[in-house]
Design a protein around this motif. Structure first.
Motif, PDB file in Angstrom:
ATOM      1  N   TYR A 168      -5.937 -56.919  17.646  1.00 27.49           N
ATOM      2  CA  TYR A 168      -6.035 -55.773  16.744  1.00 27.49           C
ATOM      3  C   TYR A 168      -6.841 -56.126  15.503  1.00 27.49           C
ATOM      4  O   TYR A 168      -6.837 -57.260  15.046  1.00 27.49           O
ATOM      5  CB  TYR A 168      -4.650 -55.314  16.299  1.00 27.49           C
ATOM      6  CG  TYR A 168      -3.895 -54.565  17.351  1.00 27.49           C
ATOM      7  CD1 TYR A 168      -4.270 -53.277  17.709  1.00 27.49           C
ATOM      8  CD2 TYR A 168      -2.799 -55.135  17.986  1.00 27.49           C
ATOM      9  CE1 TYR A 168      -3.575 -52.578  18.680  1.00 27.49           C
ATOM     10  CE2 TYR A 168      -2.095 -54.441  18.952  1.00 27.49           C
ATOM     11  CZ  TYR A 168      -2.491 -53.158  19.300  1.00 27.49           C
ATOM     12  OH  TYR A 168      -1.806 -52.474  20.257  1.00 27.49           O
TER      13      TYR A 168
ATOM     14  N   LYS B  89      -8.635 -51.998  10.995  1.00 24.46           N
ATOM     15  CA  LYS B  89      -9.105 -50.633  11.226  1.00 24.46           C
ATOM     16  C   LYS B  89      -8.354 -49.996  12.393  1.00 24.46           C
ATOM     17  O   LYS B  89      -7.935 -48.841  12.314  1.00 24.46           O
ATOM     18  CB  LYS B  89     -10.611 -50.640  11.501  1.00 24.46           C
ATOM     19  CG  LYS B  89     -11.199 -49.266  11.721  1.00 24.46           C
ATOM     20  CD  LYS B  89     -12.704 -49.326  11.939  1.00 24.46           C
ATOM     21  CE  LYS B  89     -13.248 -47.924  12.174  1.00 24.46           C
ATOM     22  NZ  LYS B  89     -14.691 -47.944  12.425  1.00 24.46           N
ATOM     23  N   LYS B  90      -8.157 -50.744  13.461  1.00 22.44           N
ATOM     24  CA  LYS B  90      -7.473 -50.216  14.644  1.00 22.44           C
ATOM     25  C   LYS B  90      -5.999 -49.897  14.328  1.00 22.44           C
ATOM     26  O   LYS B  90      -5.483 -48.856  14.741  1.00 22.44           O
ATOM     27  CB  LYS B  90      -7.563 -51.228  15.800  1.00 22.44           C
ATOM     28  CG  LYS B  90      -6.881 -50.784  17.065  1.00 22.44           C
ATOM     29  CD  LYS B  90      -7.640 -49.685  17.758  1.00 22.44           C
ATOM     30  CE  LYS B  90      -7.023 -49.393  19.112  1.00 22.44           C
ATOM     31  NZ  LYS B  90      -7.703 -48.343  19.831  1.00 22.44           N
TER      32      LYS B  90
ATOM     33  N   GLU C   8      -5.914 -46.753  12.244  1.00 23.57           N
ATOM     34  CA  GLU C   8      -6.146 -45.582  13.100  1.00 23.57           C
ATOM     35  C   GLU C   8      -4.899 -45.225  13.895  1.00 23.57           C
ATOM     36  O   GLU C   8      -4.521 -44.052  13.985  1.00 23.57           O
ATOM     37  CB  GLU C   8      -7.310 -45.840  14.057  1.00 23.57           C
ATOM     38  CG  GLU C   8      -8.669 -45.851  13.389  1.00 23.57           C
ATOM     39  CD  GLU C   8      -9.791 -46.302  14.332  1.00 23.57           C
ATOM     40  OE1 GLU C   8      -9.512 -46.661  15.503  1.00 23.57           O
ATOM     41  OE2 GLU C   8     -10.953 -46.315  13.879  1.00 23.57           O
ATOM     42  N   ARG C   9      -4.257 -46.235  14.473  1.00 19.18           N
ATOM     43  CA  ARG C   9      -3.034 -45.982  15.258  1.00 19.18           C
ATOM     44  C   ARG C   9      -1.942 -45.388  14.374  1.00 19.18           C
ATOM     45  O   ARG C   9      -1.249 -44.453  14.771  1.00 19.18           O
ATOM     46  CB  ARG C   9      -2.540 -47.273  15.920  1.00 19.18           C
ATOM     47  CG  ARG C   9      -3.396 -47.706  17.087  1.00 19.18           C
ATOM     48  CD  ARG C   9      -2.921 -49.037  17.640  1.00 19.18           C
ATOM     49  NE  ARG C   9      -1.571 -48.936  18.177  1.00 19.18           N
ATOM     50  CZ  ARG C   9      -1.250 -49.074  19.450  1.00 19.18           C
ATOM     51  NH1 ARG C   9      -2.198 -49.337  20.333  1.00 19.18           N
ATOM     52  NH2 ARG C   9      -0.014 -48.984  19.844  1.00 19.18           N
TER      53      ARG C   9
ATOM     54  N   ASN D 288      -2.307 -43.702  11.598  1.00 22.28           N
ATOM     55  CA  ASN D 288      -2.696 -42.344  11.220  1.00 22.28           C
ATOM     56  C   ASN D 288      -2.473 -41.366  12.371  1.00 22.28           C
ATOM     57  O   ASN D 288      -2.053 -40.226  12.155  1.00 22.28           O
ATOM     58  CB  ASN D 288      -4.142 -42.307  10.720  1.00 22.28           C
ATOM     59  CG  ASN D 288      -4.301 -43.041   9.399  1.00 22.28           C
ATOM     60  OD1 ASN D 288      -3.380 -43.137   8.608  1.00 22.28           O
ATOM     61  ND2 ASN D 288      -5.484 -43.588   9.177  1.00 22.28           N
ATOM     62  N   GLN D 289      -2.722 -41.806  13.609  1.00 23.85           N
ATOM     63  CA  GLN D 289      -2.466 -40.960  14.777  1.00 23.85           C
ATOM     64  C   GLN D 289      -0.972 -40.674  14.940  1.00 23.85           C
ATOM     65  O   GLN D 289      -0.591 -39.641  15.487  1.00 23.85           O
ATOM     66  CB  GLN D 289      -2.997 -41.625  16.050  1.00 23.85           C
ATOM     67  CG  GLN D 289      -4.503 -41.648  16.140  1.00 23.85           C
ATOM     68  CD  GLN D 289      -5.013 -42.524  17.284  1.00 23.85           C
ATOM     69  OE1 GLN D 289      -4.247 -43.221  17.941  1.00 23.85           O
ATOM     70  NE2 GLN D 289      -6.321 -42.486  17.503  1.00 23.85           N
TER      71      GLN D 289
ATOM     72  N   THR E  49      -0.149 -42.198   6.726  1.00 28.27           N
ATOM     73  CA  THR E  49      -1.400 -42.320   5.992  1.00 28.27           C
ATOM     74  C   THR E  49      -1.551 -43.775   5.597  1.00 28.27           C
ATOM     75  O   THR E  49      -0.789 -44.283   4.782  1.00 28.27           O
ATOM     76  CB  THR E  49      -1.388 -41.425   4.728  1.00 28.27           C
ATOM     77  OG1 THR E  49      -1.145 -40.087   5.139  1.00 28.27           O
ATOM     78  CG2 THR E  49      -2.696 -41.515   3.989  1.00 28.27           C
TER      79      THR E  49
ATOM     80  N   SER F 144      -4.681 -47.031   5.202  1.00 29.57           N
ATOM     81  CA  SER F 144      -6.098 -47.391   5.250  1.00 29.57           C
ATOM     82  C   SER F 144      -6.277 -48.848   5.646  1.00 29.57           C
ATOM     83  O   SER F 144      -5.399 -49.692   5.406  1.00 29.57           O
ATOM     84  CB  SER F 144      -6.750 -47.160   3.885  1.00 29.57           C
ATOM     85  OG  SER F 144      -6.300 -48.122   2.947  1.00 29.57           O
ATOM     86  N   ASP F 145      -7.420 -49.130   6.214  1.00 26.77           N
ATOM     87  CA  ASP F 145      -7.791 -50.496   6.572  1.00 26.77           C
ATOM     88  C   ASP F 145      -7.821 -51.374   5.314  1.00 26.77           C
ATOM     89  O   ASP F 145      -7.392 -52.530   5.346  1.00 26.77           O
ATOM     90  CB  ASP F 145      -9.152 -50.471   7.269  1.00 26.77           C
ATOM     91  CG  ASP F 145      -9.662 -51.850   7.643  1.00 26.77           C
ATOM     92  OD1 ASP F 145      -8.831 -52.760   7.837  1.00 26.77           O
ATOM     93  OD2 ASP F 145     -10.887 -52.018   7.761  1.00 26.77           O
TER      94      ASP F 145
END
Length: 160
Positions: A36, A39-40, A43-44, A46-47, A51, A53-54
């Motif tokens: 991982y 960023k990944k 993203e996960r 956030n999905q 909320t 951030s990287d």
């Protein structure tokens, strides 16, 4: 310097949040076997409705940010697919919480009373202990006054 390098530890001897997070990045893989990235994971998370951030994950990994909110810890844990308890610096606290919840559940089953609408997971352990003690007193008073037999305390009628 010892090899392999040891993760930083807290005053109680446990690994820091940054060390635990770093370990997840080192050992966890995605569905394709790829490590991982921040960023990944962002993203996960956030999905999943969080909320994150990287950049903030990077600060947590390096120890520049040291006190994430529970929501952030929850987001990271869910994104990695681990329990939030992974990040607890003292696993005994989690065991105490389980004991308290077990005692409360037993008392509810025994007395037939409960505290509707209260999210016990959101309460601190001391408050849960007070609630358990209060329920024990209610049961003892009801038994002493002869208003109920053991296991026969009744819930109040539901307002409709």
């Amino acid at each position: 310097m010892s090899y392999p390098p040891q993760p930083p530890v807290t005053a109680d001897g446990g690994a820091t949040f940054a060390a635990k997070l770093g370990d997840l990045f080192t050992t966890s893989r995605d569905e394709n076997g790829v490590p991982y990235t921040g960023k990944k994971i962002a993203e996960r998370a956030n999905q999943l409705g969080y909320t994150l951030s990287d950049a903030y994950i990077s600060q947590l990994r390096t120890g520049k940010a040291r006190t994430p909110s529970f929501r952030t810890v929850e987001a990271i844990a869910r994104a990695f697919g681990v329990s939030v308890t992974y990040f607890l610096s003292n696993p005994d606290e989690d065991l105490d919480r389980v004991r308290q919840q077990r005692d409360y559940a037993h008392l509810v089953a025994e007395t037939g009373t409960h505290l509707a609408g209260i999210d016990l997971k959101a309460l601190c352990p001391d408050t849960i202990d007070v609630i358990i003690d209060l329920l024990k007193m209610v049961k003892a008073q009801a038994l002493a006054s002869g208003t109920a037999e053991a296991g026969e305390l009744h819930e109040p009628p539901v307002a409709g």
